[in-house]
Write a protein that holds these residues in place. Sequence first.
Motif, PDB file in Angstrom:
ATOM      1  N   LEU A   1       0.746  -1.088   0.230  1.00 33.24           N
ATOM      2  CA  LEU A   1       0.063  -0.072   0.080  1.00 33.24           C
ATOM      3  C   LEU A   1       0.731   1.250  -0.081  1.00 33.24           C
ATOM      4  CD1 LEU A   1      -2.969  -0.796   2.512  1.00 33.24           C
ATOM      5  CD2 LEU A   1      -3.033  -0.758  -0.134  1.00 33.24           C
TER       6      LEU A   1
ATOM      7  N   ARG B   1       2.102   1.641  -3.551  1.00 36.47           N
ATOM      8  CA  ARG B   1       0.958   1.985  -4.712  1.00 36.47           C
ATOM      9  C   ARG B   1      -0.093   3.075  -4.193  1.00 36.47           C
ATOM     10  NH1 ARG B   1       0.542  -2.703  -8.082  1.00 36.47           N
ATOM     11  NH2 ARG B   1       2.016  -4.031  -7.653  1.00 36.47           N
ATOM     12  N   CYS B   2       0.078   3.355  -3.045  1.00 39.09           N
ATOM     13  CA  CYS B   2      -0.771   4.771  -2.919  1.00 39.09           C
ATOM     14  C   CYS B   2       0.175   6.147  -2.639  1.00 39.09           C
ATOM     15  CB  CYS B   2      -1.506   4.424  -1.557  1.00 39.09           C
ATOM     16  SG  CYS B   2      -2.453   2.829  -1.589  1.00 39.09           S
ATOM     17  N   PRO B   3       0.561   6.575  -3.959  1.00 40.49           N
ATOM     18  CA  PRO B   3       1.367   7.839  -3.864  1.00 40.49           C
ATOM     19  C   PRO B   3       1.124   8.993  -3.194  1.00 40.49           C
ATOM     20  CG  PRO B   3       0.573   7.509  -5.993  1.00 40.49           C
ATOM     21  CD  PRO B   3       0.140   6.192  -5.276  1.00 40.49           C
ATOM     22  N   GLY B   4      -0.219   9.360  -3.479  1.00 41.22           N
ATOM     23  CA  GLY B   4      -0.719  10.359  -3.063  1.00 41.22           C
ATOM     24  C   GLY B   4      -0.919  10.370  -1.628  1.00 41.22           C
TER      25      GLY B   4
ATOM     26  N   MET C   1      -4.476   3.002  -9.651  1.00 37.40           N
ATOM     27  CA  MET C   1      -3.751   3.619  -8.741  1.00 37.40           C
ATOM     28  C   MET C   1      -2.181   4.061  -9.098  1.00 37.40           C
ATOM     29  SD  MET C   1      -4.789   0.880  -5.837  1.00 37.40           S
ATOM     30  CE  MET C   1      -3.422   1.511  -4.559  1.00 37.40           C
ATOM     31  N   THR C   2      -1.757   3.488 -10.206  1.00 36.14           N
ATOM     32  CA  THR C   2      -0.418   3.658 -10.527  1.00 36.14           C
ATOM     33  C   THR C   2      -0.379   4.725 -11.498  1.00 36.14           C
ATOM     34  OG1 THR C   2      -0.032   1.059 -10.413  1.00 36.14           O
ATOM     35  CG2 THR C   2       1.530   2.509 -11.536  1.00 36.14           C
TER      36      THR C   2
ATOM     37  N   TRP D   1      -3.734   8.516 -10.259  1.00 37.84           N
ATOM     38  CA  TRP D   1      -3.726   8.609  -8.700  1.00 37.84           C
ATOM     39  C   TRP D   1      -4.791   9.588  -8.465  1.00 37.84           C
ATOM     40  CZ3 TRP D   1      -3.971   5.583  -4.977  1.00 37.84           C
ATOM     41  CH2 TRP D   1      -3.963   6.308  -3.590  1.00 37.84           C
TER      42      TRP D   1
ATOM     43  N   SER E   1      -8.012   9.300  -5.779  1.00 33.80           N
ATOM     44  CA  SER E   1      -7.843  10.302  -4.656  1.00 33.80           C
ATOM     45  C   SER E   1      -9.350  10.750  -4.626  1.00 33.80           C
ATOM     46  CB  SER E   1      -6.668  10.995  -4.437  1.00 33.80           C
ATOM     47  OG  SER E   1      -6.934  12.173  -5.303  1.00 33.80           O
TER      48      SER E   1
END
Lengths: 205, 205
Positions: free
Chosen positions: A179, A182-185, B124-125, B128, B132
């Motif tokens: 996670l 894969r969850c950059p923001g 997700m990649t 994003w 979000s």
Amino acid sequence: MTAGPPSLTQDEVSSSPTRCRILATAERFFREIGYQKTTVADIAKTLGMSPANVYRFFDSKKSINEAVVERLIGEVETLISRVADRPGLSASERMREIILALHRDSIERITAHPRIHEMVEAGMTESWEVCSHHVERITAVLARVIAEGKAAGEFRVADPAHAAGCIQTAILRYCHPVLIVRCPGDVAPPIDGMIDFLLGGLRAG
Amino acid sequence: MTAGPPSLTQDEVSSSPTRCRILATAERFFREIGYQKTTVADIAKTLGMSPANVYRFFDSKKSINEAVVERLIGEVETLISRVADRPGLSASERMREIILALHRDSIERITAHPRIHEMVEAGMTESWEVCSHHVERITAVLARVIAEGKAAGEFRVADPAHAAGCIQTAILRYCHPVLIVRCPGDVAPPIDGMIDFLLGGLRAG
């Protein structure tokens, strides 16, 4: 039967310095070029041995990864057990420090070795027992601190083991390598706010 | 400039029945053969049109996926908004029903289309912002129910929006397609126990 080096007894396998060198080399490969691209032949070549010799110690790349992940899990466990035993802190304070330690440790490992999540993903897919064993051991440390907090009148939850499972599940976003990668923001609340919320749950019971 | 079909105005693009057919076909491909293996050429061929015509509506496979994920997110939002508005239930009951609905919906989608998580992972990649934005919209629904519960004296949290973010993060394990697919064993507490724990946090404030 295929011809090859003589097989080893279980004791010879687990105490062998060769096994240890294979693991250290594999771990470096998994971190640096990634689990997917690493082959048993690469590991053997770096150690100046034949792939057949590696297979005397591990029957597959999967088994090597299990041992690497197992070692990494041992480190995480040691880290948080130390926080759990820290004197002079309330159970709430220790819970906060444990969660922060798990979070920081995950971030540091991934920052240092961005490909580490491949190892973990492979472990989750191929060797779920290793992961589930890890979860159990971390939960056990959390449950111990919660039980101490309950004894001290800080927490009112009925079942510390259940509450520990809830907390560990609730903080996945902050600690799970997959996670984090894969969850950059950042759409999750800051971790301190999340910890406050969860401690509220422990106090409420 | 490359030669090709004439370009469309923004209005022509978004209201076009062709765009809608492209999306429906893409969604079927993503579900059935997976996002990675689907090509814009496959989608075009199925619709009996040229890839260039698909590109009049979407500039890349990524943009198609964004629109597909956006539609899927809209469905989830509608689902939980309906629960949030259900009359005759306390805020705690509606929170429980919303979390259960999110969980069931994720499980059902993944069971019906095991490759759907590829779409989500790609989203997700590569996109994003779409994810979000989704998180924000779901959080808004949860925050509304929490605020109503606070007004009714059921919950004591200071900041409903913050609490909503904590809850949404805490239930990731039960609702996130990637985690559902990749964590096959069940080491998390049963969802009802998790909901009880989280409602405790809301009541405690």
